[in-house]
Design a protein around this motif. Sequence first.
Motif, PDB file in Angstrom:
ATOM      1  N   ASP A  15       5.147  -3.377  -8.512  1.00  0.00           N
ATOM      2  CA  ASP A  15       6.563  -3.325  -8.138  1.00  0.00           C
ATOM      3  C   ASP A  15       6.769  -3.842  -6.719  1.00  0.00           C
ATOM      4  N   PRO A  16       7.297  -5.052  -6.541  1.00  0.00           N
ATOM      5  CA  PRO A  16       7.505  -5.577  -5.178  1.00  0.00           C
ATOM      6  C   PRO A  16       8.564  -4.814  -4.406  1.00  0.00           C
ATOM      7  N   PHE A  17       9.471  -4.131  -5.107  1.00  0.00           N
ATOM      8  CA  PHE A  17      10.545  -3.414  -4.433  1.00  0.00           C
ATOM      9  C   PHE A  17      10.082  -2.069  -3.867  1.00  0.00           C
ATOM     10  N   ALA A  18       8.831  -1.720  -4.111  1.00  0.00           N
ATOM     11  CA  ALA A  18       8.279  -0.479  -3.569  1.00  0.00           C
ATOM     12  C   ALA A  18       7.548  -0.697  -2.255  1.00  0.00           C
ATOM     13  N   ILE A  19       7.493  -1.923  -1.776  1.00  0.00           N
ATOM     14  CA  ILE A  19       6.773  -2.222  -0.532  1.00  0.00           C
ATOM     15  C   ILE A  19       7.631  -1.828   0.671  1.00  0.00           C
ATOM     16  N   ARG A  20       7.034  -1.145   1.611  1.00  0.00           N
ATOM     17  CA  ARG A  20       7.720  -0.669   2.811  1.00  0.00           C
ATOM     18  C   ARG A  20       6.910  -1.046   4.045  1.00  0.00           C
ATOM     19  N   ILE A  21       7.592  -1.008   5.195  1.00  0.00           N
ATOM     20  CA  ILE A  21       6.913  -1.153   6.478  1.00  0.00           C
ATOM     21  C   ILE A  21       7.267   0.058   7.326  1.00  0.00           C
ATOM     22  N   ASP A  22       6.248   0.698   7.874  1.00  0.00           N
ATOM     23  CA  ASP A  22       6.466   1.901   8.686  1.00  0.00           C
ATOM     24  C   ASP A  22       5.190   2.195   9.462  1.00  0.00           C
ATOM     25  N   LYS A  23       5.261   3.194  10.313  1.00  0.00           N
ATOM     26  CA  LYS A  23       4.074   3.654  11.006  1.00  0.00           C
ATOM     27  C   LYS A  23       3.132   4.330   9.999  1.00  0.00           C
ATOM     28  N   LEU A  24       1.833   4.213  10.250  1.00  0.00           N
ATOM     29  CA  LEU A  24       0.837   4.778   9.354  1.00  0.00           C
ATOM     30  C   LEU A  24       1.084   6.262   9.084  1.00  0.00           C
ATOM     31  N   ASN A  25       1.422   7.012  10.127  1.00  0.00           N
ATOM     32  CA  ASN A  25       1.573   8.455   9.972  1.00  0.00           C
ATOM     33  C   ASN A  25       2.826   8.864   9.220  1.00  0.00           C
ATOM     34  N   LYS A  26       3.672   7.885   8.871  1.00  0.00           N
ATOM     35  CA  LYS A  26       4.878   8.190   8.091  1.00  0.00           C
ATOM     36  C   LYS A  26       4.760   7.748   6.634  1.00  0.00           C
ATOM     37  N   THR A  27       3.591   7.256   6.253  1.00  0.00           N
ATOM     38  CA  THR A  27       3.423   6.751   4.895  1.00  0.00           C
ATOM     39  C   THR A  27       3.162   7.886   3.910  1.00  0.00           C
TER      40      THR A  27
END
Length: 253
Positions: free
Chosen positions: A147-159
Amino acid sequence: MRSIMLYGKAGFERLQKANVAVVGMGGVGSYAAEALVRAGIGGLRIIDCDVIKATDVNRQLIAHSNNLDTPKVEAGRERLLAINPNLQLDVRHAFFHFDTADELITPDLNFVVDAIDSLNPKAALIQHCTERNLRIISALGASCRTDPFAIRIDKLNKTGVCPLARALRRHFRSRKITADPLVLYSTEPPITACEEDDFPENVESTGPYVRGRTRRALPSISTLPGIIGLMAANFVIFEILKDSKNVGGEKTS
């Protein structure tokens, strides 16, 4: 010309002066490297110790039936210089770890794209960049997702959800390392491989820096690694452009 139309001459000049490293030239890294070059990045360092295998062809931009057993960085060299013969390309056929970190990742880099798929070298790269205030974006698990729409960008500790992110956090906590890089990750739970008798359970590690370890082969699709690689490149491009006085013909603050 089309790139200059988008972010202006000053922005393009900034990209031309930038020096970026892509560590890992697999499904994610090969797409990231090519997108950076096509956008106008003037200096690129590609780092990988592996060779192209038949199982790479389904997802790696540099892999095809006529270059099997070729070092990935050499296949990358041929493709990237065909796009831009004036590219300042630094090719390193090497394994990244603590003992090669200072040689491979140097202070002159403006940005590092982490496209390593093994935990310990990935953690070593993140730690190395964090301790030296080098900007880095780290791509996490691309296998076992659709699912390409599930890709996110965030800090590691917020994943959440991503097993590789969880393993990285545990790795850093156990060593009292405070690294918290920006990461590209998927919120999609990993799928399991289909049950087939002829699938190999493990793929032998290859390259000049083998440590005798085998890794389990994981299912992958042609699209997701490339999408993550393109997103990583896009992030780097616009981070470098942030300080430009002219982006898209408009003055920025």
